[in-house]
Design an enzyme around this catalytic site. Structure first.
Site, mmCIF file in Angstrom:
data_model
loop_
_atom_site.group_PDB
_atom_site.id
_atom_site.type_symbol
_atom_site.label_atom_id
_atom_site.label_comp_id
_atom_site.label_asym_id
_atom_site.label_seq_id
_atom_site.Cartn_x
_atom_site.Cartn_y
_atom_site.Cartn_z
ATOM 1 C CB CYS A 136 113.114 36.663 43.896
ATOM 2 S SG CYS A 136 114.377 35.445 44.293
ATOM 3 C CB CYS A 139 113.521 35.172 47.360
ATOM 4 S SG CYS A 139 114.787 35.700 46.209
ATOM 5 C CG ASP A 140 109.687 36.088 48.040
ATOM 6 O OD1 ASP A 140 110.347 36.006 49.089
ATOM 7 O OD2 ASP A 140 109.669 37.098 47.325
#
Ligand code: FAD
Ligand code: NAP
Length: 314
Positions: A136, A139-140
């Protein structure tokens, strides 16, 4: 504390299919309960701009999903933060057990559990998951400011993730097993114009390398599928974007599935192999897998459930 809730229609999943089913089932006065699962809002909460949902030239995925949730709630859908761990469709009313301890009984069930990211299955991928290996980018990606990153895959997700990661990374290498991307042309054009992205064709990821203390990625080894040649690429982040598999755990032994686990529905309908159980969205769809098609199927599932319940009352 355990309790039991009964509903005419239980909707499992809070992606575009689930929330749209919530809107339609509420407007049919079926007083549905929707259980959100571990990812409230579904897959679109893991992306940034969505440019192909009608009515929005551009909208952030998480914002679109908040709007869908609000829409379902405004129509009267009860939305519950719980995860269904077991679903018994052998007899009616159907019974679903929530992680919270609540048991849900329902006259009809709409399954909208979507899909989850696939992994390559390498030991080293597993070892560094959460410590440099991710599925992701939204997300990261932020953790890799000024670092080199690799992305594996050749579909829309891989190309979008590679593009997005250039906001942070000094360089992104896209590793693909063929020399042709299956992403949409508009995304490929953006990729080709982006000077921070290099593409490594005909290569697969063989190993993620790194340190044990602290646990962290230092690079990857790729293999040319034609020549067998191994290449080492230094990087701090590895993003796996090789597609998604249907989240069918609740029903894989009780409903008919095909094509790697997608729930079978009757053509032109959301009826599954068990009367009263309907399925919508990426859980059933190995072809289109879009937010708008999932929403469309969510609508169909609510209408199918309404018709089914009316027939039971006759
Ligand atoms: P999902 O969105 O997968 O949602 C599934 C839901 O089920 C989740 O809420 C989850 O919590 C819930 N759930 C699962 N198991 C349980 C359980 N046991 N109990 C309770 N709930 C459960 N499509 C587009 O049209 N445009 C785009 O720009 C686009 N970008 C994308 C970017 C990325 C990075 C990804 C991964 C996908 C993208 N897609 C895009 C595809 C789109 O997100 C999916 O087609 C769509 O989200 C599928 O919707 P769905 O409702 O079927 O399921
Ligand atoms: P996808 O379209 O299935 O593509 C998966 C990619 O990963 C393919 O290029 C595939 O290679 C590669 N791959 C699969 N298994 C592999 C393995 N074991 N090793 C190496 N490579 C592997 O998946 P996706 O990109 O996640 O997209 C899923 C769905 O969501 C699609 O319908 C897509 O349109 C939709 N989506 C839409 C948008 C958008 O509209 N902007 C954005 C993201 C996703 P091959 O090509 O060789 O098969």
């Amino acid at each position: 504390m355990s309790d039991t809730r009964h509903t005419k229609v239980l909707i499992i999943g809070s992606g575009p299919a689930g929330y749209t089913a919530g809107v339609y089932a509420s407007r049919a006065m079926l007083e549905p309960i929707l259980v959100q699962g571990i990812e409230p809002g579904g897959q679109l909460t893991t992306t940034t701009e969505v440019e192909n949902y009608p009515g929005f030239t551009e909208v952030q995925g998480p914002d679109l999903m908040v709007k869908m949730q609000e829409h379902a709630q405004a129509m009267g859908c009860e939305i519950i933060g719980d995860i269904i761990s077991d679903l018994d469709v052998s007899k009616r009313p159907f019974t679903a057990k929530g992680d919270s301890g609540t048991t849900y009984t329902a006259d009809a069930v709409i399954l909208a559990t979507g899909a989850r990211a696939k992994w390559l299955g390498l030991e080293s991928e597993e070892k560094f998951k959460g410590f440099g290996v991710s599925a992701c980018a939204t997300c990261d990606g932020f953790f890799y400011r000024g670092q080199e990153i690799v992305v594996v895959g050749g579909g829309n997700t891989a190309v979008e993730e590679a593009l997005f990661l250039t906001n942070f990374a000094s360089k992104v290498t896209l590793i693909h097993r063929r020399d042709e991307l299956r992403a949409e042309r508009i995304l490929i054009n953006r990729l080709e114009k982006n000077e921070k992205i290099e593409t490594l064709w005909f290569n697969t990821l063989e190993e993620v390398t790194g340190t044990d203390t602290p646990l962290g990625v230092e690079g990857v080894v790729t293999k040319n599928v034609k020549t067998g040649e191994l290449t080492e690429i230094p990087c701090k982040g590895v993003f796996i974007a090789i597609g998604h598999a249907p989240a069918n755990e609740l029903v894989k032994d009780t409903l008919e599935t095909h094509m790697g686990g997608y729930v079978v529905t009757k053509p032109g309908s959301t009826e599954t192999s068990v009367p009263g159980v309907f399925a919508a969205g990426d859980l059933t769809d190995h072809t289109y897998r879009q937010a708008v098609t999932s929403a469309g199927m969510g609508c169909m599932a609510a209408l199918d459930a309404e018709r089914f319940l009316a027939e039971q009352d006759d």
